[in-house]
Scaffold this active site. Structure first.
Site, short mmCIF file in Angstrom:
data_model
loop_
_atom_site.label_atom_id
_atom_site.label_comp_id
_atom_site.label_asym_id
_atom_site.label_seq_id
_atom_site.Cartn_x
_atom_site.Cartn_y
_atom_site.Cartn_z
N ASP A 103 16.45 -11.85 -19.98
CA ASP A 103 15.31 -11.33 -19.23
C ASP A 103 14.00 -11.83 -19.84
O ASP A 103 13.84 -11.83 -21.07
CB ASP A 103 15.36 -9.81 -19.25
N GLU A 120 15.91 -16.37 -17.49
CA GLU A 120 15.12 -16.04 -16.30
C GLU A 120 13.79 -16.80 -16.37
O GLU A 120 12.74 -16.24 -16.69
CB GLU A 120 14.88 -14.53 -16.21
N ASP A 152 15.02 -8.73 -7.90
CA ASP A 152 13.58 -8.80 -8.13
C ASP A 152 12.79 -9.32 -6.94
O ASP A 152 11.55 -9.36 -7.01
CB ASP A 152 13.29 -9.71 -9.33
#
Length: 481
Positions: free
Chosen positions: A214, A243, A324
């Site tokens: 992340d 990410e 997201d």
């Protein structure tokens, strides 16, 4: 860089992977988690934008493995599963414990066993930039102030810390996006590095097959070099995927990540498949949804793949949507035919296609506002197991997975692409071509000799002679058998 143990090739298995992303709280509730008994869970199917927990758990994932594997999926990616006070679990308070609401460590052990017995793999989400304000070390600092031996685990700006600041007050420490819930870890502290690397080792030794990381661009790259060494020492073919939403060249030189979440494939593909029918209210500079011409699409693809070595392109996580961003079907204004074309293009890319849970059921969550941006909780709906699905694309996804497996040239990233007019797109390999027509109204005429070629596969039950129907695609045999 020969001789440097920090450098290693991406794992070869990723090129053959078909991934299914699961947001655990909203995927499936098994009814077998004792810790959930007598708790005030939200009713299944509640508004996904609300706070609270709907009770999806890891035993529910096990219960769904037949369904998942039937689509040709051979790898699961789970958003965070460690103990947290948020339903998305990016607010970790214990990195070494699976959240009791998900079934705890025993449920993860059972899931790992079930996945591996099927020849599948499991990738977990690592949130190593920040923690939740309930994290034990941060709690120690809040309670003890400057006297805490953990004070240097965080970036303290002023005392006392105020993890629940009032209006206009500073919390006194650095946090992700200035959100007090998420204290930022101090990666310059060797004790923090040691702890996080221990977490990485622990779950790999428990049996997971990789880490999705992340917001890794907010962590010093030196840490990721050590992270890779640690991961490779435990499991030589573990997948490390970051990410990074855009140009990831500095992370993909062989010393940090194997691949990234390739959002560029997602927004460009949706922009082409949706065309003028694309919903454009979502405002995110890292995920720019807007109509794309065929040449624009091909230029974006060429630029993206040119940034990386072929083995890196084959190790990317390619996706149309995720937890997201708005769901692909939302962005396509509910156009199922456009979604089928977008999924086909996803499966034709080098790298592993990633299906967000519920895509097969026609879920279409996205922002209600016409000008929204940022993380999109409306796309985190509960899977409608006990309801009629808006659509059923499971068999279609299975066809795409089989198409990809049957033609190794796709997995190796060796297709060549060209445009045909404003709405036609052709993927070519030795002996066959896939013709794709995005037009909502007009068939795409095939030139000779393709007009008389054998149709091996089509998105339509019937393909008009010498043409590709509107919003459809066909695989044509262009060489004798």
């Amino acid at each position: 860089m020969p001789g440097d143990t920090a450098y290693s090739d991406p794992p070869a298995w990723v090129a053959e992977a078909v991934i299914y992303q699961i947001f655990p709280d909203r995927f499936r509730r098994s009814g077998r988690v004792n810790e959930q008994r007598l708790l005030a869970l939200k009713p299944w199917g509640s508004d996904p934008t609300e706070q609270g927990f709907q009770g999806g758990d890891l035993y529910g994932v096990i219960d769904a493995l037949d369904h998942i594997q039937a689509m040709g999926v051979n790898c699961l990616y789970l958003t965070p599963i460690f103990s947290s006070a948020a339903n998305h679990r990016y607010h970790t308070y214990d990195y070494l414990q699976v959240d009791p609401l998900l079934g705890g460590d025993a449920a993860l052990d059972a899931l790992i066993s079930a996945v591996h017995s099927r020849g599948m793999r499991l990738v977990l989400d690592g949130v190593f930039n920040h923690c939740g304000r309930g994290f034990w070390a941060f709690h120690h600092v809040v309670e003890n102030g400057a006297a805490s031996p953990y004070r240097d685990w965080f970036h303290v700006q002023q005392w006392p810390l105020k993890p629940y600041p009032g209006d206009g007050e500073s919390c006194g420490y650095d946090c992700w996006w200035a959100i007090p819930d998420l204290p930022k870890l101090n990666h310059a502290n060797p004790a923090v590095q040691d702890y996080l690397l221990r977490v990485a080792r622990h779950w790999l030794e428990r049996g997971i097959d990789g880490w999705r990381l992340d917001v890794p661009d907010e962590v010093p790259q030196e840490f990721w070099i050590d992270f890779r060494k640690t991961v490779r020492a435990v499991k030589g073919d573990a997948w490390i995927v970051g990410e990074i939403w855009g140009d990831a060249r500095s992370w993909l030189q062989g010393d940090q990540f194997d691949g990234v979440m390739n959002y560029r494939i997602g927004w460009s593909t949706l922009g082409w498949a949706g065309g003028k029918g694309l919903r454009q209210g979502y405002q995110n500079p890292d995920y720019p949804l807007q109509p794309r011409s065929t040449e624009e699409l091909l230029n974006i693809w060429r630029a993206t793949t040119s940034w990386y070595r072929p083995d890196v392109n084959r190790a990317q996580m390619n996706l149309l949507d995720s937890h997201d961003v708005p769901r692909a079907l939302h962005s396509l204004n509910g156009d199922l035919k456009a979604l089928k074309l977008a999924l086909l293009l996803l499966f034709l890319q080098p790298g592993a296609p990633c299906i967000y849970y519920g895509t097969e059921a026609g879920l279409a969550g996205g922002p209600n506002s016409d000008r929204s941006s940022g993380p999109e909780p409306a796309c985190r709906e509960a899977f409608p197991w006990d309801e009629d699905w808006p659509a059923d694309l499971g068999a279609y996804i299975q066809q795409l997975a089989e198409l990809r497996r049957h033609h190794a040239v796709i997995q190796q990233g060796e297709l060549s692409w060209r445009s045909v007019g404003s709405d036609g797109l052709v993927a070519q390999a030795d002996g066959w071509e896939i013709w794709i027509n995005r037009s909502r109204n007009n068939a795409l005429a095939l030139p000779d000799p393709q007009a008389s070629a054998e149709v091996l596969w089509s998105t339509e039950a019937a393909t008009p002679a010498g043409a590709i129907a509107a919003q459809s695609a066909a695989l044509l045999l262009t060489a004798p058998r």
